[in-house]
Design an enzyme around this catalytic site. Structure first.
Site, short mmCIF file in Angstrom:
data_model
loop_
_atom_site.label_atom_id
_atom_site.label_comp_id
_atom_site.label_asym_id
_atom_site.label_seq_id
_atom_site.Cartn_x
_atom_site.Cartn_y
_atom_site.Cartn_z
N LYS A 116 0.86 -1.19 0.00
CA LYS A 116 0.00 0.00 0.00
C LYS A 116 0.89 1.22 0.00
O LYS A 116 2.05 1.16 0.43
CB LYS A 116 -0.88 0.01 1.25
CG LYS A 116 -2.13 0.84 1.12
CD LYS A 116 -3.26 0.04 0.49
CE LYS A 116 -4.57 0.75 0.59
NZ LYS A 116 -5.70 -0.18 0.48
N1 NAI Z 1 -11.55 1.91 -3.87
C1 NAI Z 1 -11.42 0.63 -3.64
O1 NAI Z 1 -11.47 -0.20 -4.58
C2 NAI Z 1 -11.23 0.10 -2.27
C3 NAI Z 1 -11.30 0.92 -1.16
N2 NAI Z 1 -11.23 0.37 0.08
C4 NAI Z 1 -11.33 1.20 1.28
O2 NAI Z 1 -12.61 1.83 1.32
C5 NAI Z 1 -12.49 3.11 1.97
C6 NAI Z 1 -13.06 4.19 1.06
O3 NAI Z 1 -12.33 4.19 -0.15
P1 NAI Z 1 -12.92 4.86 -1.48
O4 NAI Z 1 -14.40 4.79 -1.45
O5 NAI Z 1 -12.19 4.27 -2.59
O6 NAI Z 1 -12.45 6.36 -1.32
P2 NAI Z 1 -13.10 7.66 -1.97
O7 NAI Z 1 -12.03 8.67 -1.97
O8 NAI Z 1 -13.78 7.34 -3.24
O9 NAI Z 1 -14.24 8.08 -0.93
C7 NAI Z 1 -13.95 8.33 0.40
C8 NAI Z 1 -15.21 8.85 1.07
O10 NAI Z 1 -14.98 8.95 2.48
C9 NAI Z 1 -15.34 10.26 2.91
N3 NAI Z 1 -14.53 10.62 4.07
C10 NAI Z 1 -13.23 10.95 4.11
N4 NAI Z 1 -12.87 11.28 5.37
C11 NAI Z 1 -13.96 11.10 6.13
C12 NAI Z 1 -14.24 11.26 7.51
N5 NAI Z 1 -13.29 11.67 8.35
N6 NAI Z 1 -15.49 11.00 7.95
C13 NAI Z 1 -16.46 10.61 7.11
N7 NAI Z 1 -16.26 10.44 5.79
C14 NAI Z 1 -15.03 10.68 5.31
C15 NAI Z 1 -15.09 11.13 1.69
O11 NAI Z 1 -15.76 12.37 1.78
C16 NAI Z 1 -15.62 10.23 0.60
O12 NAI Z 1 -17.03 10.33 0.54
C17 NAI Z 1 -11.02 3.26 2.33
O13 NAI Z 1 -10.81 2.78 3.62
C18 NAI Z 1 -10.33 2.34 1.33
O14 NAI Z 1 -9.08 1.90 1.78
C19 NAI Z 1 -11.10 -0.97 0.28
C20 NAI Z 1 -11.01 -1.82 -0.77
C21 NAI Z 1 -10.97 -1.35 -2.13
O1 AKG Z 2 -7.47 -3.30 -6.19
C1 AKG Z 2 -6.43 -3.42 -5.58
O2 AKG Z 2 -5.42 -3.86 -6.06
C2 AKG Z 2 -6.34 -3.02 -4.13
C3 AKG Z 2 -7.46 -2.17 -3.64
C4 AKG Z 2 -7.15 -1.76 -2.23
O3 AKG Z 2 -6.32 -0.91 -2.01
C5 AKG Z 2 -7.76 -2.45 -1.12
O4 AKG Z 2 -8.36 -3.52 -1.31
O5 AKG Z 2 -7.66 -1.95 0.02
#
Ligand code: NAI
Ligand code: AKG
Length: 431
Positions: A116
Site C-alpha cells: 500500500k
Molecule cells: N476503492 C477501492 O477499490 C477500495 C477501497 N477500500 C477502502 O474503502 C475506503 C473508502 O475508499 P474509497 O471509497 O475508494 O475512497 P473515496 O475517496 O472514493 O471516498 C472516500 C469517502 O470517504 C469520505 N470521508 C473521508 N474522510 C472522512 C471522515 N473523516 N469522515 C467521514 N467520511 C469521510 C469522503 O468524503 C468520501 O465520501 C477506504 O478505507 C479504502 O481503503 C477498500 C477496498 C478497495
Molecule cells: O485493487 C487493488 O489492487 C487493491 C485495492 C485496495 O487498495 C484495497 O483492497 O484496500
C-alpha cells in the site's frame, strides 16, 4: 510473537492502525500456532520506500511532497494494493494498510502479496493539472519499485481511474517502444477503454453488498426494508448503497468528510449521488435529508452499519451506542481492537474488512489477467465470477468460525495466514 514473544512495533510511534493490525495478526497467529519463523517474517514489512519529490505548481512555485510505498509480503505473488492521497498517509498507515492487503489477497485465494502507499496530501487544494504532475512525478520517482509482475498499485481514497491512467502512461513511457504495451498491467483500476476492466469501478461496493446479502441469506432474512447507514459516500460507499437500494434496503444515514445527513423515511441513493457530483463531491445541503452532528452518526437507528471511509472510526468511544446488529467493513481498519471487543460482547456481527471489501482487489485481479492475456471481459461474466469467488470465501470463513468458535475476523485471519505459512513451508525453507 517472535519465538514465543508477541510482535510489537517500535515504541516511539503513536498508537493507530498499525497497533490494530498487529494485534489482530498476533491473535490469529496464537490460534493457529503459527510457525515462529513465518511469524517473524509476517510481523514486519519486506520493503519500505519513502520518496520526497518536487513538483512545480500552477503559480510557478515548487512544492515538495512525500510519497510512500510499503511492500509487506510477496510469498504468494507480486505485491498488490492501492495508493491513497490523504493528509493522514504516513509510514505507519502505509505499513498497516499493506499488511491488510497481504491478508486480503491470501484470503481471497489470489496469487498476490500485499502493499500500500500514497502521498501525504489534501488533493482538494490542488488543480487537476497539479495532481497530474504530482502523480507522474511520484510514478517516475518510484521507478522499478513498481512493475506489472512486481508491485501493482490500484485506486484507494482520493485516487481513481484517472490517477491510474496517469501512472500507467508515465510508467509505460519509461520503456522501449516495443515493450510499452506489455506493461499496461502495472496498475489496475484504469479507465475502461484504456486497459481498464468493465465493473472495476463498482467491484468493491458490489462485494460489500454481496457479503451483506450472504449474511442475510445465512440468517434467513431479507434485505427488503432493512435500514442502513453508510460512512463515506465515495467509490465504496456509493456503490454499496446503489446495490443495497436495488435489493429494497433503505439508506437512513450517510456521512462524508464534509458532513452528516439522516432521514428515517429514506434517502434516495442516486439523487444523493447526483447532488454530490454537482456539489464538489460533498453531500452537505442535500435537500431531502436533515443535517446531523457528526458525533451522533454511528448511534443512528438502523439494522446495518457500513463504515466505508477511513480507519479507526468505530472505537471505545462510540461502539456502545451503535444500534446496528451488523457492521459491514467497507473501509480498511474502520473498527479498532477496543471497539471490536465491545461490539462482539454486545452480540453485534462484524463482516471483517479483509473479506467485506475484497471485491475490489478481486476485480483488480481480473483486470490484470485481462491485460496480461490480451482479452476483453464483459460486465456480466465479471460480476458472476466475482460473486462466485466471494461466496466461496464467505462460506469458508463462516465454516472456520463455527468450527473453531471464533469471530469472523479471527477466522478470516487464520485462513489467510495458514495459506501463507503453507507456501513458505512447501518451499522447504522451514521445518
Ligand atoms: N476503492 C477501492 O477499490 C477500495 C477501497 N477500500 C477502502 O474503502 C475506503 C473508502 O475508499 P474509497 O471509497 O475508494 O475512497 P473515496 O475517496 O472514493 O471516498 C472516500 C469517502 O470517504 C469520505 N470521508 C473521508 N474522510 C472522512 C471522515 N473523516 N469522515 C467521514 N467520511 C469521510 C469522503 O468524503 C468520501 O465520501 C477506504 O478505507 C479504502 O481503503 C477498500 C477496498 C478497495
Ligand atoms: O485493487 C487493488 O489492487 C487493491 C485495492 C485496495 O487498495 C484495497 O483492497 O484496500
Amino acid at each position: 510473537m517472535i519465538n514465543g514473544q508477541t510482535v510489537e512495533k517500535p515504541k516511539t510511534v503513536k498508537k493507530g492502525m498499525l497497533d490494530n493490525v498487529l494485534e489482530q495478526f498476533n491473535t490469529a497467529a496464537d490460534q493457529i500456532q503459527l510457525n515462529p519463523n513465518v511469524r517473524k517474517i509476517l510481523g514486519i514489512t519486506n520493503t519500505e520506500i519513502i520518496i520526497n519529490f518536487p513538483v512545480r505548481m500552477d503559480n510557478g512555485e515548487v512544492e515538495v511532497f512525500t510519497g510512500y510505498r510499503v511492500q509487506h509480503n510477496n510469498a504468494l505473488g507480486p505485491y498488490k494494493g492501492g495508493l491513497r492521497y490523504h493528509p493522514t498517509v504516513d509510514i505507519d498507515a502505509a505499513r498497516a494498510l499493506a499488511m491488510w492487503m497481504t491478508w486480503k489477497t491470501s484470503l481471497a485465494g489470489l496469487p498476490y502479496g500485499g502493499a500500500k502507499g500514497g502521498i501525504q496530501i489534501d488533493p482538494s487544494k490542488y488543480s487537476k493539472n497539479e495532481l497530474e504532475r504530482i502523480t507522474r512525478r511520484f510514478t517516475y520517482a518510484l521507478g522499478e519499485n513498481i512493475g506489472p509482475e512486481h508491485d501493482i498499485p490500484a485506486p484507494d481514497v482520493n485516487t481513481n481511474d484517472q490517477t491510474m491512467a496517469w501512472i500507467a502512461d508515465t510508467y509505460m513511457s519509461t520503456k522501449n517502444t516495443s515493450e510499452r504495451s506489455k506493461n499496461q498491467h502495472v496498475v489496475t483500476g484504469k479507465p475502461v477503454g484504456s486497459g481498464g476492466l468493465e465493473g472495476r469501478d463498482r467491484a468493491t461496493g458490489y462485494g460489500v453488498f454481496l457479503t451483506i446479502k450472504f449474511w442475510a441469506e445465512k440468517n434467513n432474512e431479507s434485505l427488503e426494508g432493512k435500514k442502513y447507514i453508510v460512512q463515506g459516500f465515495g467509490n465504496v460507499g456509493y456503490w454499496t448503497a446503489h446495490f443495497l437500494e436495488q435489493e429494497g434496503a433503505i439508506l437512513v444515514g450517510v456521512q462524508d468528510a464534509f458532513g452528516s445527513l439522516q432521514n428515517k423515511e429514506g434517502i434516495k441513493v442516486e439523487d444523493l449521488f447526483n447532488y454530490g457530483k454537482a456539489n464538489n463531491g460533498s453531500i452537505v445541503g442535500f435537500p431531502e435529508a436533515f443535517a446531523l452532528e457528526g458525533k451522533d452518526f454511528f448511534a443512528l437507528d438502523c439494522d446495518i452499519c457500513i463504515p466505508a471511509a477511513l480507519g479507526n472510526q468505530i472505537t471505545l468511544h462510540n461502539a456502545k451506542s451503535i444500534k446496528a446488529k451488523l457492521i459491514a467493513e467497507g473501509a480498511n481498519g474502520p473498527t479498532d481492537v477496543e471497539g471490536e471487543k465491545i461490539l462482539l460482547q454486545r452480540g453485534i456481527t462484524i463482516i471483517p474488512d479483509i473479506m467485506c471489501n475484497s471485491g475490489g482487489v478481486i476485480g483488480s485481479y481480473f483486470e490484470w489477467l485481462q491485460n496480461r492475456n490480451g482479452e476483453l471481459w464483459q460486465m456480466d461474466e465479471i460480476l458472476e465470477k466475482l460473486e462466485k469467488k466471494l461466496r466461496n470465501t464467505f462460506k469458508k470463513v463462516i465454516a472456520y468460525s463455527e468450527e473453531n468458535e471464533m469471530d469472523m475476523r479471527t477466522a478470516a485471519y487464520c485462513i489467510a495466514i495458514e495459506r501463507i505459512e503453507k507456501a513458505y513451508i512447501l518451499r522447504g525453507i522451514f521445518p
